[in-house]
Design an enzyme around this catalytic site. Structure first.
Site, mmCIF file in Angstrom:
data_model
loop_
_atom_site.group_PDB
_atom_site.id
_atom_site.type_symbol
_atom_site.label_atom_id
_atom_site.label_comp_id
_atom_site.label_asym_id
_atom_site.label_seq_id
_atom_site.Cartn_x
_atom_site.Cartn_y
_atom_site.Cartn_z
ATOM 1 C CG ASP A 166 5.471 -0.466 2.796
ATOM 2 O OD1 ASP A 166 4.710 0.283 2.110
ATOM 3 O OD2 ASP A 166 5.149 -1.458 3.513
ATOM 4 C CB ILE B 205 5.558 -1.783 -0.665
ATOM 5 C CG1 ILE B 205 7.083 -2.472 -0.531
ATOM 6 C CG2 ILE B 205 4.413 -2.904 -0.809
ATOM 7 C CD1 ILE B 205 7.099 -3.495 0.746
ATOM 8 C CG ASP B 206 1.073 0.405 -5.922
ATOM 9 O OD1 ASP B 206 0.267 0.903 -5.136
ATOM 10 O OD2 ASP B 206 1.081 0.239 -7.138
ATOM 11 C CB THR C 166 1.169 -2.214 2.086
ATOM 12 O OG1 THR C 166 2.144 -1.141 1.429
ATOM 13 C CG2 THR C 166 1.849 -2.797 3.211
ATOM 14 C CD GLU D 107 2.404 5.217 0.007
ATOM 15 O OE1 GLU D 107 1.163 4.930 0.492
ATOM 16 O OE2 GLU D 107 2.874 4.283 -0.856
ATOM 17 C CG ASP E 244 -0.531 5.253 -5.410
ATOM 18 O OD1 ASP E 244 0.196 3.998 -5.191
ATOM 19 O OD2 ASP E 244 -1.408 5.626 -4.776
ATOM 20 C CG ASP F 9 3.825 3.142 -3.819
ATOM 21 O OD1 ASP F 9 4.339 2.545 -2.627
ATOM 22 O OD2 ASP F 9 2.529 3.170 -3.650
#
Length: 331
Positions: free
Chosen positions: A55, A133-134, A136, A78, A276, A131
């Site tokens: 992330d 890493i959407d 995780t 994020e 998101d 984002d």
């Protein structure tokens, strides 16, 4: 490998290619982390959601590329680097991974944190939202996750780049190749690429497929309401269950006709974060689908980091949209 750029004015074309290159670079980092991941590579944030080396590394790479190319563009992302600064071993790991992408220099831990914090911009007339890493939890399971970057002007998403490193080219393939990049440009359609940037095909929703897409995590929505909607629409096929905005991807290319995300009854006032949904939304829309909130209202990306004026998400192939909204009123 670079992708084929659309025929657009120079400024817009540069933004598109820069966004694509940034996400492709982040995909490489995420795959390296996933292949080498150790137990100390993840921590919990205050809301108990996990955050990983990937992330932070993904956000650092993308914010560096976007920030250097478009210094005046705010980035609303994020993550922030505060938790990382408080964990020396995790910061060292992130810095090691980020350094792999800079042959002539070795960015310091401080520089990496500065790049991550370029994502602390505010919503305005024009901005990027990211984002890194959407999904995780999907990443930690070595399952589906996405890297989602979008550019928004006057509240309208103009560009979306959605990297899905573990998503098969086709869900129904016997031995599928994996790693997809969706690129959508307002008014120009949506295109599918490999995770290395090779063009595959334009993507289009299907008016014939009758299948539901939903999250693996039941706490991410109202599972009972989702099932009731599927029943009301006569959807009998097993749902496509996966983490992240990859669900938008499978709707956009016709492997599902519907993705709904209603607030979990335990958190009725929950509002969705802009990062998101922005990239996934334009991918579905440019593939011929429709995306609104559960009341049929357009998604409002100008109310801050959360879409305060919207409740839930409904993404469909277009044909089903009004039927879904009508079914929602009867719950």
């Amino acid at each position: 490998m670079t992708t084929q750029k659309p025929s657009l004015p120079t400024a817009e074309s540069r933004k598109i290619q820069t966004a694509i290159d940034a996400v492709l670079k982040a995909i490489q980092l995420c795959e390296q982390v996933q292949a080498e991941m150790v137990s100390t590579d993840a921590i919990q944030k205050a809301d108990r959601s996990p955050v990983t080396v990937a992330d932070f590394g993904s956000q650092a790479l993308i914010c560096q590329v976007i920030g250097d190319a478009f210094a005046d563009d705010p980035i609303v992302a994020e993550e922030d680097a505060q938790a990382l600064k408080e964990n020396a071993s995790l910061l060292e790991r992130v810095t090691v991974y980020v350094n792999r992408f800079y042959k002539d220099t070795s960015p310091s831990a401080e520089t990496v944190c500065e790049w991550i914090n370029r994502g602390s911009g505010e919503v305005g007339p024009s901005f990027w939202t990211l984002d890194p890493i959407d999904g995780t939890k999907g990443f930690l399971r070595r399952d589906q996750y996405a890297i989602a970057l979008a550019y928004i002007v006057d509240g309208v998403v103009q560009l979306g780049v959605l990297g899905c490193p573990n998503l098969p080219y086709r869900l129904d393939a016997a031995e599928p190749e994996r790693g997809c990049l969706f690129v959508a440009i307002r008014g120009e359609g949506a295109q599918l690429y490999t995770k290395t940037g090779e063009p595959l095909e334009p993507v289009h929703v299907s008016k014939a497929v009758h299948r539901f897409a939903e999250s693996v995590e039941s706490t991410h929505g109202d599972s009972e309401a989702h099932a009731n909607i599927a029943n009301a629409l006569g959807i009998t096929a097993s749902p496509v269950q996966m983490d992240s905005q990859a669900k938008y991807g499978v709707v956009s290319r016709g492997e599902a006709s519907l993705y709904i995300r209603l607030p979990n009854p335990a958190f009725p006032d929950y509002r969705e974060c802009i990062w998101d949904h922005a990239a996934g939304m334009i991918v579905v829309e440019e593939a011929g689908g429709t995306v609104t909130d559960a009341n049929g209202a357009p998604l409002n990306f100008l109310t801050g980091k959360r879409m305060q004026e919207n409740r839930g998400i409904v993404a469909t192939n277009g044909k089903l949209h009004q039927h879904v909204l009508e079914a929602l009123t009867k719950l």
